[in-house]
Write a protein that holds these residues in place. Structure first.
Motif, PDB file in Angstrom:
ATOM      1  N   LYS A 247      10.864  62.339  46.449  1.00  0.00           N
ATOM      2  CA  LYS A 247      12.308  62.285  46.223  1.00  0.00           C
ATOM      3  C   LYS A 247      12.796  60.838  46.093  1.00  0.00           C
ATOM      4  O   LYS A 247      13.623  60.512  45.234  1.00  0.00           O
ATOM      5  CB  LYS A 247      13.030  62.982  47.387  1.00  0.00           C
ATOM      6  CG  LYS A 247      14.520  63.139  47.193  1.00  0.00           C
ATOM      7  CD  LYS A 247      15.119  63.937  48.334  1.00  0.00           C
ATOM      8  CE  LYS A 247      16.625  64.124  48.133  1.00  0.00           C
ATOM      9  NZ  LYS A 247      17.224  64.916  49.260  1.00  0.00           N
TER      10      LYS A 247
ATOM     11  N   ASP B  65       7.725  74.727  43.184  1.00  0.00           N
ATOM     12  CA  ASP B  65       8.910  74.024  42.697  1.00  0.00           C
ATOM     13  C   ASP B  65       9.417  73.086  43.786  1.00  0.00           C
ATOM     14  O   ASP B  65       9.677  73.518  44.905  1.00  0.00           O
ATOM     15  CB  ASP B  65       9.995  75.051  42.336  1.00  0.00           C
ATOM     16  CG  ASP B  65      11.345  74.398  42.085  1.00  0.00           C
ATOM     17  OD1 ASP B  65      11.355  73.264  41.572  1.00  0.00           O
ATOM     18  OD2 ASP B  65      12.369  75.021  42.409  1.00  0.00           O
ATOM     19  N   THR B  66       9.538  71.803  43.451  1.00  0.00           N
ATOM     20  CA  THR B  66      10.066  70.842  44.428  1.00  0.00           C
ATOM     21  C   THR B  66      11.439  70.311  44.009  1.00  0.00           C
ATOM     22  O   THR B  66      11.969  69.401  44.637  1.00  0.00           O
ATOM     23  CB  THR B  66       9.099  69.650  44.599  1.00  0.00           C
ATOM     24  OG1 THR B  66       8.935  68.998  43.323  1.00  0.00           O
ATOM     25  CG2 THR B  66       7.751  70.105  45.112  1.00  0.00           C
ATOM     26  N   GLN B  67      12.006  70.899  42.965  1.00  0.00           N
ATOM     27  CA  GLN B  67      13.292  70.418  42.460  1.00  0.00           C
ATOM     28  C   GLN B  67      14.477  71.051  43.171  1.00  0.00           C
ATOM     29  O   GLN B  67      15.599  70.551  43.082  1.00  0.00           O
ATOM     30  CB  GLN B  67      13.394  70.707  40.947  1.00  0.00           C
ATOM     31  CG  GLN B  67      12.313  70.030  40.114  1.00  0.00           C
ATOM     32  CD  GLN B  67      12.313  68.527  40.277  1.00  0.00           C
ATOM     33  OE1 GLN B  67      13.376  67.884  40.190  1.00  0.00           O
ATOM     34  NE2 GLN B  67      11.153  67.955  40.531  1.00  0.00           N
ATOM     35  N   THR B  68      14.232  72.156  43.894  1.00  0.00           N
ATOM     36  CA  THR B  68      15.321  72.838  44.595  1.00  0.00           C
ATOM     37  C   THR B  68      15.023  72.905  46.091  1.00  0.00           C
ATOM     38  O   THR B  68      13.870  72.791  46.522  1.00  0.00           O
ATOM     39  CB  THR B  68      15.499  74.278  44.075  1.00  0.00           C
ATOM     40  OG1 THR B  68      14.317  75.045  44.394  1.00  0.00           O
ATOM     41  CG2 THR B  68      15.705  74.296  42.557  1.00  0.00           C
ATOM     42  N   ALA B  69      16.079  73.130  46.868  1.00  0.00           N
ATOM     43  CA  ALA B  69      15.925  73.232  48.326  1.00  0.00           C
ATOM     44  C   ALA B  69      15.048  74.429  48.686  1.00  0.00           C
ATOM     45  O   ALA B  69      14.191  74.344  49.575  1.00  0.00           O
ATOM     46  CB  ALA B  69      17.295  73.356  48.982  1.00  0.00           C
ATOM     47  N   ASN B  70      15.247  75.553  47.998  1.00  0.00           N
ATOM     48  CA  ASN B  70      14.433  76.745  48.272  1.00  0.00           C
ATOM     49  C   ASN B  70      12.971  76.496  47.937  1.00  0.00           C
ATOM     50  O   ASN B  70      12.064  76.917  48.672  1.00  0.00           O
ATOM     51  CB  ASN B  70      14.947  77.937  47.462  1.00  0.00           C
ATOM     52  CG  ASN B  70      16.195  78.561  48.073  1.00  0.00           C
ATOM     53  OD1 ASN B  70      16.505  78.326  49.240  1.00  0.00           O
ATOM     54  ND2 ASN B  70      16.913  79.348  47.282  1.00  0.00           N
ATOM     55  N   GLY B  71      12.736  75.803  46.831  1.00  0.00           N
ATOM     56  CA  GLY B  71      11.368  75.495  46.432  1.00  0.00           C
ATOM     57  C   GLY B  71      10.669  74.615  47.451  1.00  0.00           C
ATOM     58  O   GLY B  71       9.503  74.850  47.795  1.00  0.00           O
ATOM     59  N   ARG B  72      11.373  73.603  47.940  1.00  0.00           N
ATOM     60  CA  ARG B  72      10.785  72.708  48.949  1.00  0.00           C
ATOM     61  C   ARG B  72      10.547  73.449  50.264  1.00  0.00           C
ATOM     62  O   ARG B  72       9.560  73.196  50.958  1.00  0.00           O
ATOM     63  CB  ARG B  72      11.687  71.491  49.163  1.00  0.00           C
ATOM     64  CG  ARG B  72      11.684  70.511  47.990  1.00  0.00           C
ATOM     65  CD  ARG B  72      12.384  69.210  48.345  1.00  0.00           C
ATOM     66  NE  ARG B  72      13.806  69.405  48.557  1.00  0.00           N
ATOM     67  CZ  ARG B  72      14.732  69.369  47.593  1.00  0.00           C
ATOM     68  NH1 ARG B  72      14.359  69.160  46.345  1.00  0.00           N
ATOM     69  NH2 ARG B  72      16.006  69.543  47.862  1.00  0.00           N
TER      70      ARG B  72
END
Length: 198
Positions: free
Chosen positions: A102, A115-122
């Motif tokens: 980040k 997916d690391t682009q969204t809070a749910n993904g992280r």
């Protein structure tokens, strides 16, 4: 977000006793295929063969450290791994990785589609990391419990070369005659004793 043109592929396998590197080769192939589909340019491969990333391992991971250094310095602009447990099996290390991603803005992808682009993904990625750490810790506990049980039963350490005085699969009471039953007499530094000359 622009497509990364200088991607670092990180591949790792914990055990490769024969040193054939087949596991890391398969991972690299899958990662390269992913980069090709996404039109990401591959710059460098960082291989760690026969190196664990668990909380119980004391081995250093120089290729991982170099990759993170390159990501911080902008030498690579993306990281691709086969799966999250190939990257690390330590939740603290995963958290640091996501924070650095980040901060420095490099892309990240796995062949499993995290997916690391969204809070749910992280969050999902962090849960997977915690599961990976728990798996290695449970395995370590099972191994340690098994070794403790063998010691309590008076059995030799499992695996490795046969210890002197033991037949394969025996415990201290089943030693081979001439090895584990009686200690051998060593010659006296001042010559044979009366008992030795009888």
């Amino acid at each position: 977000m622009a497509k990364p043109k200088r991607v670092g592929i990180y591949v790792r396998i914990s055990k490769d006793r024969k040193g054939q590197e087949l596991g890391v080769q398969r991972q690299e192939k899958a990662c390269r295929e992913l980069c090709e589909r996404m039109e990401w340019g591959v710059f460098k491969v960082y291989p760690e063969n026969d190196v664990s990333a668990s909380t119980t391992s004391k081995k250093r991971r120089p290729q991982y450290a170099e990759m993170m250094r390159d990501a911080r310095n902008g030498i690579i602009d993306g990281v691709v791994v086969y799966s999250i447990d190939r990257l690390t099996r330590r939740i603290s290390e995963l958290t640091t990785f996501l924070e650095e991603q980040k901060e420095h803005g490099f892309a990240f992808a796995t062949t499993e589609g995290e997916d690391t682009q969204t809070a749910n993904g992280r969050m999902i990625l962090t849960i997977k990391g915690a599961v990976a750490q728990q798996e290695t810790e449970r395995m370590s506990e099972r191994v340690n419990n098994s070794l403790l049980q063998r010691r309590e039963q008076g059995k030799p350490h499992a695996g490795g070369k046969r210890q002197f005085g033991f037949k394969a699969g025996t415990h201290p009471g089943g030693g081979r005659t001439g090895e584990g039953t009686h200690p051998r007499r060593l010659p006296d530094a001042h010559g044979p004793t009366a008992q030795d000359t009888r």
